[in-house]
Structures are given as structure tokens and as C-alpha cells.
Design an enzyme around this catalytic site. Sequence first.
Site, PDB file in Angstrom:
ATOM      1  N   CYS A  35       0.825  -1.206   0.000  1.00 41.58           N
ATOM      2  CA  CYS A  35       0.000   0.000   0.000  1.00 41.58           C
ATOM      3  C   CYS A  35       0.867   1.267   0.000  1.00 41.58           C
ATOM      4  CB  CYS A  35      -0.969  -0.070   1.171  1.00 41.58           C
ATOM      5  SG  CYS A  35      -2.484   0.794   0.824  1.00 41.58           S
TER       6      CYS A  35
ATOM      7  N   HIS B 175      -3.382  -5.071   1.742  1.00 46.76           N
ATOM      8  CA  HIS B 175      -2.664  -5.325   3.005  1.00 46.76           C
ATOM      9  C   HIS B 175      -2.662  -6.810   3.359  1.00 46.76           C
ATOM     10  CE1 HIS B 175      -2.212  -1.164   4.601  1.00 46.76           C
ATOM     11  NE2 HIS B 175      -3.209  -0.932   3.754  1.00 46.76           N
TER      12      HIS B 175
ATOM     13  N   GLU C 150      -0.859  -8.255   5.397  1.00 43.53           N
ATOM     14  CA  GLU C 150      -0.556  -8.427   6.835  1.00 43.53           C
ATOM     15  C   GLU C 150      -1.818  -8.323   7.699  1.00 43.53           C
ATOM     16  OE1 GLU C 150      -0.215  -5.749   5.121  1.00 43.53           O
ATOM     17  OE2 GLU C 150      -0.552  -3.982   6.370  1.00 43.53           O
TER      18      GLU C 150
HETATM   19  N1  GLN Z   1      -3.725   6.372   0.953  1.00 45.83           N
HETATM   20  C1  GLN Z   1      -2.424   6.114   1.487  1.00 45.83           C
HETATM   21  C2  GLN Z   1      -1.354   6.927   0.751  1.00 45.83           C
HETATM   22  O1  GLN Z   1      -1.622   7.488  -0.260  1.00 45.83           O
HETATM   23  C3  GLN Z   1      -2.091   4.642   1.419  1.00 45.83           C
HETATM   24  C4  GLN Z   1      -3.096   3.850   2.225  1.00 45.83           C
HETATM   25  C5  GLN Z   1      -2.537   2.671   2.924  1.00 45.83           C
HETATM   26  O2  GLN Z   1      -1.322   2.451   3.037  1.00 45.83           O
HETATM   27  N2  GLN Z   1      -3.442   1.890   3.459  1.00 45.83           N
HETATM   28  O3  GLN Z   1      -0.247   6.987   1.190  1.00 45.83           O
END
Ligand code: GLN
EC number: 4.3.3.6
Length: 195
Positions: free
Chosen positions: A82, A172, A174
Amino acid sequence: MKIGILALQGAFAEHAKVLDQLGIESVEIRNLEDFQQHQSNLAGLILPGGESTTMGKLLRDQNMLIPIREAILSCLPVFGTCAGLILLANEIASQEESHLGTMDIVVERNAYGRQLGSFYTEAECKGVGQIPMTFIRGPIISSVGESVEILATVDNQIVAAQEKNMLVTSFHPELTDDVRLHQYFINMCDKKIVE
Ligand code: GLN
């Protein structure tokens, strides 16, 4: 084998739990000293989810951006989930600056599941199998370079990819009970891809 987990902000503790389940030792990397102290013993590095802008700022403020970038370019296996994926991308749509910028992908922040924001699904991930995927305001990978292998798509959007020593997911892993993607990363760390 010891895996470092960038622990500046975000969901780092959850990765440590998964590694623990797999019997893999991990160490939190909170600052430059931690990184320098452990670097030579690290088999891999995890960049967790969280807020990429905040993490990017902390990496710069703590002079960690360049040493981590160099380690990745010297083939340290890295797993970005992410926000961690965003840190690795060499282009972030509608932003002038990338962060580590080591992976040949373009990402769009907060783009995946714009209407839903956060959701859960299951999909096939190449080399891993059908896995659960938890999305929390995740990015999409809008384009990839030639050396990037697409590992998973959801609704025709790329949500997992690998380029040499770099593995990324928009979701995610994890936050689910399924440890197979972390096992896949551990196998990458075992192999030490030197290319
Ligand atoms: N929206 C976050 C970003 O742009 C990422 C979201 C996340 O890691 N769950 O950094």
C-alpha cells in the site's frame, strides 16, 4: 534470517506478527542508526502501509531516503504494501516528486476503489494462489515497465507486481490470516536475486 520493517509510521507491527508466525526474526527500523546497524544482516526490508507522504517526509528528514534507495538498487529484497508500494514507485500521478523511486511503475494514490475506499476481496496471485485482499484507500498501479511482472489484478486493475528484488501490493496481506504472500517474499529473500 532477519527482515527489517520500516517502522516510522503505519501498519508495521502487523508485518512483524506475520513474520513471527513464519518463524522469521524481524527488526523495526525507526531511524538511520537502526538501518545502518542492521543493514549488513538484513535479508530483506518491508515497507508497510500508512501514509506515503508522511513516510516520505520522515525518510527525508531522517536522511534515510538515499541509503535505503541505494540498498534496494544493490538488490536488497523489498516488499512494499500500500503506502510502501507508493514509496517504491518511480512516478506518482499528479505529484511532482517520487520517494524511493526504484520501481518502474506509475501509481495513482487513493484511486483503487475510489467509491468504496476500503473493501475486501479474494483473487489469484501468480506464484501464490487465491488469496484474501484487504484494501484500505489503496493505490492502483496504472502502468508498468517492461521488467515488471504483474502478479495480480482485481477488476482489471493491477494490485500486485514484482520487479527483480521488489515486490508490491496495493492491498494489506498483513491484515489477513493468510501468510502465503509473506512466504513468497521470504523465498525472494532466500534466493537473493542478483540482477
Ligand atoms: N492512501 C495512502 C497513501 O496514499 C495509502 C493507504 C494505505 O497504506 N493503506 O499513502
